[in-house]
Design a protein around this motif. Sequence first.
Motif, short mmCIF file in Angstrom:
data_model
loop_
_atom_site.label_atom_id
_atom_site.label_comp_id
_atom_site.label_asym_id
_atom_site.label_seq_id
_atom_site.Cartn_x
_atom_site.Cartn_y
_atom_site.Cartn_z
N LEU A 232 0.83 -1.20 0.00
CA LEU A 232 0.00 0.00 0.00
C LEU A 232 0.86 1.25 0.00
N ASN A 233 0.36 2.29 -0.66
CA ASN A 233 1.10 3.55 -0.73
C ASN A 233 0.25 4.68 -0.14
N ALA A 234 0.78 5.88 -0.18
CA ALA A 234 0.07 7.03 0.39
C ALA A 234 -1.27 7.25 -0.30
N LEU A 235 -1.31 7.04 -1.62
CA LEU A 235 -2.53 7.29 -2.37
C LEU A 235 -3.68 6.40 -1.87
N LEU B 270 -1.35 3.71 8.18
CA LEU B 270 -0.28 4.19 7.30
C LEU B 270 1.07 4.10 7.99
N LYS B 271 1.11 4.51 9.25
CA LYS B 271 2.38 4.48 9.98
C LYS B 271 2.79 3.06 10.32
N ARG B 272 1.80 2.21 10.62
CA ARG B 272 2.10 0.82 10.94
C ARG B 272 2.79 0.13 9.76
N GLN B 273 2.35 0.49 8.56
CA GLN B 273 2.94 -0.10 7.36
C GLN B 273 4.17 0.67 6.88
N LYS B 274 4.53 1.69 7.62
CA LYS B 274 5.72 2.50 7.30
C LYS B 274 5.64 3.12 5.90
N VAL B 275 4.44 3.58 5.58
CA VAL B 275 4.22 4.27 4.31
C VAL B 275 4.57 5.74 4.48
N VAL B 276 5.28 6.29 3.52
CA VAL B 276 5.67 7.69 3.57
C VAL B 276 4.49 8.56 3.14
N PRO B 277 4.02 9.46 4.00
CA PRO B 277 2.89 10.32 3.62
C PRO B 277 3.31 11.36 2.59
N ASP B 278 2.35 11.82 1.78
CA ASP B 278 2.61 12.91 0.86
C ASP B 278 1.90 14.16 1.36
N ILE B 279 1.97 15.25 0.58
CA ILE B 279 1.41 16.51 1.03
C ILE B 279 -0.10 16.40 1.19
N PHE B 280 -0.76 15.59 0.35
CA PHE B 280 -2.20 15.45 0.47
C PHE B 280 -2.56 14.69 1.74
N THR B 281 -1.74 13.71 2.12
CA THR B 281 -1.95 13.00 3.38
C THR B 281 -1.98 13.99 4.54
N TYR B 282 -1.00 14.87 4.56
CA TYR B 282 -0.93 15.86 5.63
C TYR B 282 -2.10 16.84 5.56
N ASN B 283 -2.48 17.22 4.35
CA ASN B 283 -3.62 18.14 4.21
C ASN B 283 -4.88 17.55 4.82
N LEU B 284 -5.14 16.28 4.51
CA LEU B 284 -6.32 15.62 5.04
C LEU B 284 -6.24 15.46 6.55
#
Length: 413
Positions: free
Chosen positions: A195-198, A223-237
């Motif tokens: 899984l990815n940030a999208l 997301l953090k459990r899977q150690k996925v790197v967030p993107d700017i949209f992740t942070y926006n949400l």
Amino acid sequence: MVSRLLFLTFIRNGSNGGGFINGNSQSLSLFNRTSFLSRFLSSKTQTSEFLEESLNSQENDDLRSRIFRLRLPKRSATNILDRWVGEGNQITISELRQISKELRKSQRYKHALEITEWMVTHEEYELSDSDYAVRIDLMTKVFGIDAAERYFEDLPVSAKTIETCTALLHSYAGAKLIEKAEKLYERMKDSNLPLNALTHNEMMTLYMSVGHVEKVPLVIEELKRQKVVPDIFTYNLWISSCAATLNINEVRRILAEMGHDSVCNEDWVRYINLTNIYVTAGHLVNAESNSLVEADKGTTQRELITYDFLIILYAGLGNKDRIDQIWKCLRMAKQKMSSRNYICILSSYLMLGHLKEVEEVIDQWKQSTTTDFDVSACSRLVDAFADVGLTEKAHSFHILLIQKNCDPASLSK
């Protein structure tokens, strides 16, 4: 009280399958020969298309131009492709992908879908995961979510990759099918897909769109459990979900985390600095701060939620001038606005008591060619104001809606 009201500003109005195991592409050949869309798309030659091409013979006579001269969706792009090859021309898969991309940008989804169908039926083209994902999105737009779902389930196991699964998840989110989206999300996690940030963003967008803000942190935890790197949209949400409940301390903590992100770039740094100003002051004290509000008109759909977040903060700070400025920027953006954007600005002006501006926004929304006016959303906004004790504002808004011939009471008739 206010937090319960701001929560409402984010309301948007609007199968069992095989496992998810990545494999080689050999198993796709049978599927390519018996593709789902062959039941829907016809390749009958239409004389009118030939006449249209003849009339436009003075124009550029390349494949893209021929396809874009098909003005009506009922005309067949498949015929153009067949005729082009019949004239002895070659077509590369990259050319087909580019034409399909341009057609999608022009919202000519039926012709774009025919391009991808032609790719499927010609075995010399090896479709990528992205190609199949595009087909799922196009099928949703042309035939509806049920057709896209059937298409996905008929895919061979090797084609049920992170891209195709996320494409179907996007379709579910767009249709606000919460249960189906959650079921697919769990299937993806259980199948150990990367899984990815999208993927996580799709779930957060869905939860924000239906007002389930409390579920956004759960997606962040996964997301953090899977150690996925967030993107700017992740942070926006994530930030927007906190803003909806005025959890400013959590906003500050997220901004600090963004600052330590390994992929943080100059744009992120500017966003972090500006948002810190929005959180801690009633007015901007940094001259550079105007740059975001006066951003170029190329705002993407995903960035619009950031502006909602800013509008909410400025409403809490009572800064109407900045709200006006951001709203002007939103209206100038190329991307179409959603019901969420309109509800956000309406609630902010209402909270500050600016009924003239509320009336103008109602008119703008009703005149919009991209987003239909949503009476039910406005009705919920009236109820939200009444529920938190702002009965006078609720009554004033209700009267305005009646004057604009959009009385929420008509919903029950």
